[in-house]
Design a protein around this motif. Structure first.
Motif, PDB file in Angstrom:
ATOM      1  N   LEU A  96      -0.522  17.619  12.426  1.00  0.00           N
ATOM      2  CA  LEU A  96       0.777  17.628  13.100  1.00  0.00           C
ATOM      3  C   LEU A  96       1.201  19.031  13.528  1.00  0.00           C
ATOM      4  CD1 LEU A  96       2.789  14.990  11.009  1.00  0.00           C
ATOM      5  CD2 LEU A  96       1.223  14.670  12.919  1.00  0.00           C
ATOM      6  N   HIS A  97       0.302  19.997  13.355  1.00  0.00           N
ATOM      7  CA  HIS A  97       0.517  21.377  13.830  1.00  0.00           C
ATOM      8  C   HIS A  97       1.800  21.988  13.262  1.00  0.00           C
ATOM      9  CE1 HIS A  97      -2.691  20.262  16.577  1.00  0.00           C
ATOM     10  NE2 HIS A  97      -1.936  19.286  17.061  1.00  0.00           N
ATOM     11  N   ASP A 153       3.952  14.592  15.625  1.00  0.00           N
ATOM     12  CA  ASP A 153       4.267  16.016  15.612  1.00  0.00           C
ATOM     13  C   ASP A 153       5.408  16.263  14.636  1.00  0.00           C
ATOM     14  OD1 ASP A 153       6.518  14.994  16.915  1.00  0.00           O
ATOM     15  OD2 ASP A 153       5.780  15.562  18.910  1.00  0.00           O
TER      16      ASP A 153
END
Length: 509
Positions: A96-97, A153
């Protein structure tokens, strides 16, 4: 039923304004059912003789049917919170950075959801069937846990975590209501410790290890973890529709005689059973009581440990030099330590009268020392640091014993529900603050936790001093005759009154 009494608000006015309590009441109790606690409906319409052995048998029946249900419900609530830590080990942060302090906010956001649900949840718990409320919210948070697997995200993960907290919000106030309805004051701390017992790591540890070793799954490991846990929670919520009662007066597993005994045996609490009418003066009392705020501040500080460790536990152990798979297994003893601490401290704190705050204060100092050691021991002493890391989890005993204070020191159903919601706001505030302690570094987090433990220890000693002062003030008021004939000969235990209005009520500390 003989005798007359004013409405609850009128009685309250007499207490606070020193109006002559002998003047004619406006309504009889029969006309003003809002003045009555639920116990009055049972105790004034029927009567059974019973022995202490009969009462013990009824309590055991309640224990065997209710406490396992509350225990597993509380455990699944904890599982759905701590799973984020294991998911982080299995690639959630990378997939999900998540960057910078975003992971800390992922840990905190669930508590904002719980916080948003507290006051609506408290109202719903009082106004509607308790069993249906609990079952519905467990089903919904199971759905939200499953849906976490579709997060793409940081923003979508934050939204799903917020909704998860929103549906979890009313669960512990509801559990508190069950314990107060069913048990005597000296029986409550141990039962509270049971439903707050955090054996979640024993459930999530083997599950995480097994899922982590699977190599043939077409879905990311952390997603599979969420789907599995969410599915179990959802199915448990469905089961709760059939397992939970609304109150002892309508519980189908109890006979009429057992219902009478179940209610009559807890009259000694002087805190009532249930009343569906919201009394706003009791809500106001809860907010204006200085004990409420001392208790809340102390619980906020204790729960920063829970907030920080829930979010960063796996990362802390991993940082000591252990692999991800080793880490999920090494996290399992923490649940046993938390549970043992909560049960032992809660039990010991009720053996001797008015020692609860002393044991809470002393227990706060143990994780303070453990945190100092894990911070200062050499980095290569990983097993020694792991040992003191486990010691930190003794903080849970202080929290569970503190959770019994509003149960034994509050009367009036509206006031009780309000205070339970307030204390759970404290719980969630600690969960919000805790992850932020570690947002910059582990060392900063350790220093903040030590400070929290020290201040919490002092606050609970202050709580005890306030109780002593208020008990002496009540003694003087009774000696001066301010409570004489206030309820016109009606047993005050049958009235939905706050503890400030009850002549014989004294605070425990």
């Amino acid at each position: 039923m003989s005798g007359e009494a004013k409405t609850t608000d009128a009685v309250h006015a007499e207490t606070t304004n020193n109006i002559d309590p002998s003047e004619p009441p406006e309504k009889t109790l029969a006309q003003d059912q809002a003045a009555l606690d639920l116990s009055a409906t049972v105790l004034t319409t029927t009567a059974y003789e019973y022995s202490e052995k009969d009462a013990t048998r009824v309590r055991w029946k309640i224990d065997t049917h209710l406490m396992p249900v509350l225990f597993f419900t509380g455990m699944m609530s904890a599982v759905d919170k701590i799973i984020i830590s294991n998911a982080a080990l299995y690639g959630l942060k990378a997939d999900l950075h998540l960057t910078g302090s975003q992971y800390s906010w992922v840990g905190s956001i669930i508590s904002f959801g719980i916080l948003a649900a507290e006051w609506p949840g408290a109202y719903i718990v009082q106004r509607y069937r308790l069993s249906r409320v609990v079952a519905t919210i467990v089903v919904m948070w199971g759905v939200m846990a499953c849906l976490t697997a579709v997060a793409k995200d940081f923003s979508s993960l934050m939204a799903l975590r917020f909704l998860l907290g929103l549906f979890e919000g009313p669960i512990f106030p509801a559990c508190q209501v069950y314990v107060v309805m069913m048990y005597k004051a000296d029986e409550q701390p141990l039962r509270i410790a049971i439903y707050l017992a955090s054996l979640a790591t024993l459930f999530i540890g083997p599950l995480s290890y097994g899922i982590g070793r699977s190599t043939g799954a077409s879905i990311a490991t952390w997603k599979l973890l969420y789907i599995t846990v969410g599915g179990v929670t959802f199915l448990w919520g469905i089961a709760l529709f059939f397992l939970l009662p609304d109150n002892p007066a309508t519980w189908r597993i109890l006979s009429d005689r057992e219902r009478y005994i179940a209610i009559d045996r807890v009259r000694v609490n002087r805190t009532g059973i249930e009343n569906k009418k919201v009394k706003w003066y009791q809500v106001r009392e809860a907010f204006l009581d200085p004990k409420s705020w001392v208790l809340l501040c102390g619980q906020v500080l204790i729960c920063t440990f829970l907030g920080g460790l829930t979010t960063f536990a796996a990362l802390i152990v991993n940082n000591l030099g252990f692999s991800p798979l080793q880490t999920v297994l090494l996290g399992m003893p923490t649940g046993v330590i938390q549970t043992a601490s909560s049960i032992i401290v809660s039990y010991v704190g009720t053996i001797w009268p008015n020692t609860r705050c002393i044991f809470i204060s002393a227990t706060c100092l143990i994780p303070l020392v453990g945190t100092a050691l894990i911070w200062k021991l050499p980095e290569d002493a990983k097993f020694a640091r792991l040992g003191v890391y486990y010691v930190i989890y003794l903080f849970w005993g202080a929290y569970t014993l503190s959770a019994s204070l509003p149960a034994v020191n509050t009367s009036g159903h509206s006031k009780k529900v309000t205070l339970y919601a307030m204390t759970f706001v404290a719980y969630t505030t600690g969960l919000i603050i805790g992850p932020q302690y570690f947002s910059k570094s582990f060392n900063n987090g350790y220093v903040a936790l030590m400070s929290s433990a020290a201040i919490a220890s002092l606050l609970f000693l202050c709580y005890a001093l306030i109780c002593v002062w208020e008990n002496r003030r009540k003694d003087k008021a009774v000696a001066a005759g301010k409570f004489d004939n206030m309820n016109h000969g009606v047993d005050e235990d049958l009235l939905d009154l706050s503890e400030t209005e009850k002549r014989d009520f004294r605070y425990q500390f």
